[in-house]
Design a protein around this motif. Structure first.
Motif, PDB file in Angstrom:
ATOM      1  N   ASP A   1      21.703  55.231  69.006  1.00 47.03           N
ATOM      2  CA  ASP A   1      21.806  56.696  68.990  1.00 47.03           C
ATOM      3  C   ASP A   1      22.539  57.261  70.201  1.00 47.03           C
ATOM      4  O   ASP A   1      22.545  58.471  70.410  1.00 47.03           O
ATOM      5  N   GLY A   2      23.146  56.395  71.028  1.00 50.61           N
ATOM      6  CA  GLY A   2      23.896  56.871  72.174  1.00 50.61           C
ATOM      7  C   GLY A   2      23.062  57.542  73.241  1.00 50.61           C
ATOM      8  O   GLY A   2      23.587  58.247  74.096  1.00 50.61           O
ATOM      9  N   GLN A   3      21.749  57.330  73.217  1.00 52.00           N
ATOM     10  CA  GLN A   3      20.864  58.027  74.143  1.00 52.00           C
ATOM     11  C   GLN A   3      20.434  57.163  75.320  1.00 52.00           C
ATOM     12  O   GLN A   3      19.688  57.621  76.183  1.00 52.00           O
ATOM     13  N   TYR A   4      20.840  55.917  75.371  1.00 56.04           N
ATOM     14  CA  TYR A   4      20.341  54.993  76.380  1.00 56.04           C
ATOM     15  C   TYR A   4      21.487  54.424  77.201  1.00 56.04           C
ATOM     16  O   TYR A   4      22.627  54.352  76.747  1.00 56.04           O
ATOM     17  N   GLU A   5      21.147  53.994  78.392  1.00 59.16           N
ATOM     18  CA  GLU A   5      22.064  53.238  79.226  1.00 59.16           C
ATOM     19  C   GLU A   5      21.907  51.750  78.901  1.00 59.16           C
ATOM     20  O   GLU A   5      20.901  51.317  78.342  1.00 59.16           O
ATOM     21  N   LEU A   6      22.918  50.970  79.289  1.00 53.73           N
ATOM     22  CA  LEU A   6      22.871  49.537  79.011  1.00 53.73           C
ATOM     23  C   LEU A   6      21.654  48.880  79.659  1.00 53.73           C
ATOM     24  O   LEU A   6      20.992  48.025  79.056  1.00 53.73           O
ATOM     25  N   SER A   7      21.325  49.297  80.879  1.00 59.33           N
ATOM     26  CA  SER A   7      20.183  48.709  81.578  1.00 59.33           C
ATOM     27  C   SER A   7      18.857  49.030  80.916  1.00 59.33           C
ATOM     28  O   SER A   7      17.870  48.313  81.106  1.00 59.33           O
TER      29      SER A   7
ATOM     30  N   PHE B   1      11.886  48.303  70.961  1.00 57.32           N
ATOM     31  CA  PHE B   1      12.912  49.287  71.316  1.00 57.32           C
ATOM     32  C   PHE B   1      13.183  50.258  70.168  1.00 57.32           C
ATOM     33  O   PHE B   1      13.319  51.470  70.386  1.00 57.32           O
ATOM     34  N   TYR B   2      13.238  49.730  68.950  1.00 61.40           N
ATOM     35  CA  TYR B   2      13.555  50.572  67.796  1.00 61.40           C
ATOM     36  C   TYR B   2      12.303  51.247  67.263  1.00 61.40           C
ATOM     37  O   TYR B   2      11.214  50.651  67.232  1.00 61.40           O
ATOM     38  N   ASP B   3      12.475  52.477  66.804  1.00 62.12           N
ATOM     39  CA  ASP B   3      11.391  53.218  66.168  1.00 62.12           C
ATOM     40  C   ASP B   3      11.229  52.738  64.719  1.00 62.12           C
ATOM     41  O   ASP B   3      12.223  52.615  63.985  1.00 62.12           O
ATOM     42  N   GLU B   4      10.011  52.453  64.328  1.00 61.07           N
ATOM     43  CA  GLU B   4       9.747  51.902  62.986  1.00 61.07           C
ATOM     44  C   GLU B   4      10.264  52.811  61.883  1.00 61.07           C
ATOM     45  O   GLU B   4      10.785  52.342  60.871  1.00 61.07           O
ATOM     46  N   GLY B   5      10.135  54.111  62.061  1.00 61.31           N
ATOM     47  CA  GLY B   5      10.538  55.021  60.999  1.00 61.31           C
ATOM     48  C   GLY B   5      12.029  55.287  60.970  1.00 61.31           C
ATOM     49  O   GLY B   5      12.683  55.189  59.940  1.00 61.31           O
ATOM     50  N   LYS B   6      12.611  55.548  62.155  1.00 59.03           N
ATOM     51  CA  LYS B   6      14.013  55.943  62.212  1.00 59.03           C
ATOM     52  C   LYS B   6      14.954  54.762  62.087  1.00 59.03           C
ATOM     53  O   LYS B   6      16.054  54.877  61.524  1.00 59.03           O
ATOM     54  N   HIS B   7      14.568  53.602  62.640  1.00 63.37           N
ATOM     55  CA  HIS B   7      15.448  52.435  62.666  1.00 63.37           C
ATOM     56  C   HIS B   7      14.851  51.275  61.881  1.00 63.37           C
ATOM     57  O   HIS B   7      14.980  50.117  62.279  1.00 63.37           O
ATOM     58  N   GLU B   8      14.193  51.598  60.782  1.00 58.43           N
ATOM     59  CA  GLU B   8      13.558  50.546  59.983  1.00 58.43           C
ATOM     60  C   GLU B   8      14.576  49.530  59.480  1.00 58.43           C
ATOM     61  O   GLU B   8      14.293  48.322  59.416  1.00 58.43           O
TER      62      GLU B   8
END
Length: 553
Positions: free
Chosen positions: A244-250, A260-267
């Protein structure tokens, strides 16, 4: 006496230690003869200095450095060492017999070593050790023979202590020769191995960096996880499309993907990676996202090639929106092409009944009174206009293969000039033809090039009033092997808005135009692998520029 022997034993190892201290990089291997030759020369001299007599007999290890230095130093250092050894030894000889034996020994030694040095330096470690052991054994045999002769011909006492010291000297000579060669060759092999490992490591590092840059710069989103599900790598596109472009690589590296992934949004991402880690690969899925964009997600497992065990998984995502639109556009163009083929067939069939209608109208006109002649003339003009539109449409729609022959554009222009002059004279206009001195032959279809010239010239004439002048010029650009044809009129010009649509089918600036003439010209030029451009200034005139390249033609 034992202390002196131990001291000499360690002195014989000086060349090996000197080599290891000096030799810190493989690029200096060419200097091995220098180091080994000079250090052996020093060790041999020291052994002779620390030698002590035992009842008139000398027990030392001077022949070991002579042997090692000659083998590693090569022919030049063999002569140097032999010369030094002879100079140091010759003064200690007591009789003529000893001198003759010594000189014979040195001659045999030098000749034998010259024959052995080459094979020794080409051999591997085991081969070199075997050769040295054989040579030192031969030398020890000669020493044993010399002492046996000395015991039998002189009054030298034969004591147990002397025999033990003598045997100890022989054993230590063999041992020092073996240690010297083994140490040098082992160090060389280890250094070469270290160099090879370093080179392979650098090469591997370079390849890893190349792959890293390739992954980072590609337009495909990539996320890699290990066999435990921990994210080990993600590229910039992966951050944008899969995170989602919201995170840095680190913030991503080192996390478990199911945390890391949300169960509902990134199932979808979680399911694809889990299936890949279970060995179910590749797995594909299309996903529609916002703004009418389409993602193609693919996951596959990474296996150990030897054990076939799953060691990780990769999740890929590619934005195929443009590809989907292109596929739809291709389908639409295929449908339009089919419609065009049907229209061409229909218009071709319409011409036959139109010819019949025109014939009967012509007959009715001849039998009608004079006050109706104007009506029949209008009908026949419109029939002729419709027939002209059909002819232009069929010429534009046809897609037959052309028969090309090598020809000169100038010859075709000269053949068309009388026809164009006649047309211009009827309008009160003139034509100015200026051809360059030379143009090469290019593949042409004469009929179509004539049609091109006629259409462009008549368009220019129709755009001018009486006394207008039409220019037809040619130029050959030798550096690009390009032939340029310019047809310029002195008409009213074309506006910028009209220039954008001038090559569109059925668009015309003339009240009686069909709008198919210029599209037909474009089709002709493209079939000749050329290009056509237009330059125009309102109130000054318009220039059509047609370029043919010799390579593409």
């Amino acid at each position: 006496m034992l202390k002196e022997l131990l001291l000499q034993f360690f002195i014989t190892l000086v060349p090996a230690f000197a080599f290891q201290l000096w030799h810190n990089s493989s690029r200096y291997w060419r200097r091995i003869p220098v180091v080994m030759g000079l250090s052996s020369c020093i060790a041999m001299a020291l052994c002779m200095i620390f030698t002590k007599d035992y009842y008139g007999c000398e027990l030392n290890f001077r022949l070991t450095p002579l042997l090692i230095g000659s083998l590693y130093g090569g022919p030049y250092y063999l002569l140097l060492l032999s010369g030094v050894y002879t100079a140091l030894r010759i003064g200690y000889l007591d009789s003529t017999g000893e001198t003759i034996v010594f000189i014979a020994f040195m001659l045999i030694f030098v000749v034998g070593m010259l024959a052995v040095i080459g094979p020794f330096q080409r051999a591997n470690r085991r081969g070199k050790i075997r050769m040295v052991m054989r040579l030192i054994s031969v030398i020890c045999g000669f020493v044993i023979l010399s002492f046996t002769v000395a015991f039998l011909t002189t009054d030298m006492p034969m004591t147990t202590e002397f025999v033990l010291l003598f045997l100890l000297t022989l054993v230590m000579s063999v041992l020092s020769a073996w240690i010297s060669v083994y140490a040098v060759e082992s160090y060389k092999e280890n250094t070469q191995l270290h160099y090879d490992v370093k080179r392979v490591s650098n090469s591997y590092q370079q390849e890893v960096e190349k792959l890293q840059q390739l992954i980072d710069q590609t337009n495909i989103a990539i996320i890699l996880v290990n066999q435990h599900g921990k994210i080990t790598h993600v590229n910039n596109m992966g951050i944008r499309l899969l995170a989602d472009g919201q995170y840095e690589l680190s913030d991503i590296i080192g996390q478990y993907f199911h945390e890391f992934y949300d169960e509902g949004k990134h199932e979808t991402n979680i399911r694809l990676l889990r299936e890949a880690l279970r060995g179910q690969s590749p797995v594909h899925e299309f996903l529609q996202i916002e703004d009418n964009s389409t993602l193609l997600k693919t996951a596959f497992c990474i296996r150990n090639l030897q054990t076939n065990v799953v060691t990780g998984a990769v999740l890929l995502a590619q934005d195929i929106t443009e590809l989907s639109l292109l596929r739809n556009e291709v389908g639409r163009m295929e449908r339009l092409s089919l419609i065009g083929q049907m229209a061409a067939s229909i218009t071709h069939e319409i011409r036959n009944p139109m010819a019949v209608i025109r014939g009967f109208v012509q007959l009715m006109r001849e039998r009608s009174p004079d006050n109706q002649q104007a009506y029949y003339r209008i009908v026949m003009d419109e029939l002729d206009r419709a027939n002209m539109i059909i002819s232009d449409f069929l010429s534009l729609a046809q897609n037959r293969a052309l028969t090309m022959e090598e020809g000169s554009l100038h010859d075709i222009i000269r053949e068309m000039v009388p026809l164009l002059n006649a047309d211009a004279n009827m309008r009160g206009q003139t034509i100015d033809v200026e051809l360059c001195d030379y143009i090469p032959f290019i593949p042409l279809n004469e009929k179509e090039i004539k049609q091109l010239l006629l259409n462009l010239a008549r368009n220019g004439m129709e755009a001018m009033n009486e006394k207008g002048r039409l220019y037809i010029h040619t130029t050959y650009l030798a550096d690009r092997e390009e032939i340029v044809l310019r047809i310029q009129d002195q008409g009213i010009g074309i506006s910028e808005e009209q220039k954008k649509r001038i090559f569109d089918p059925f668009f015309s600036t003339k009240t009686q135009g069909t709008g198919l003439g210029l599209p037909l010209c474009v089709s002709i030029v493209e079939r000749h692998n050329g290009r056509i451009n237009v330059e125009s200034e309102q109130g000054v005139g318009t220039t059509f520029i047609v370029s043919f390249t010799r390579q593409s033609a």
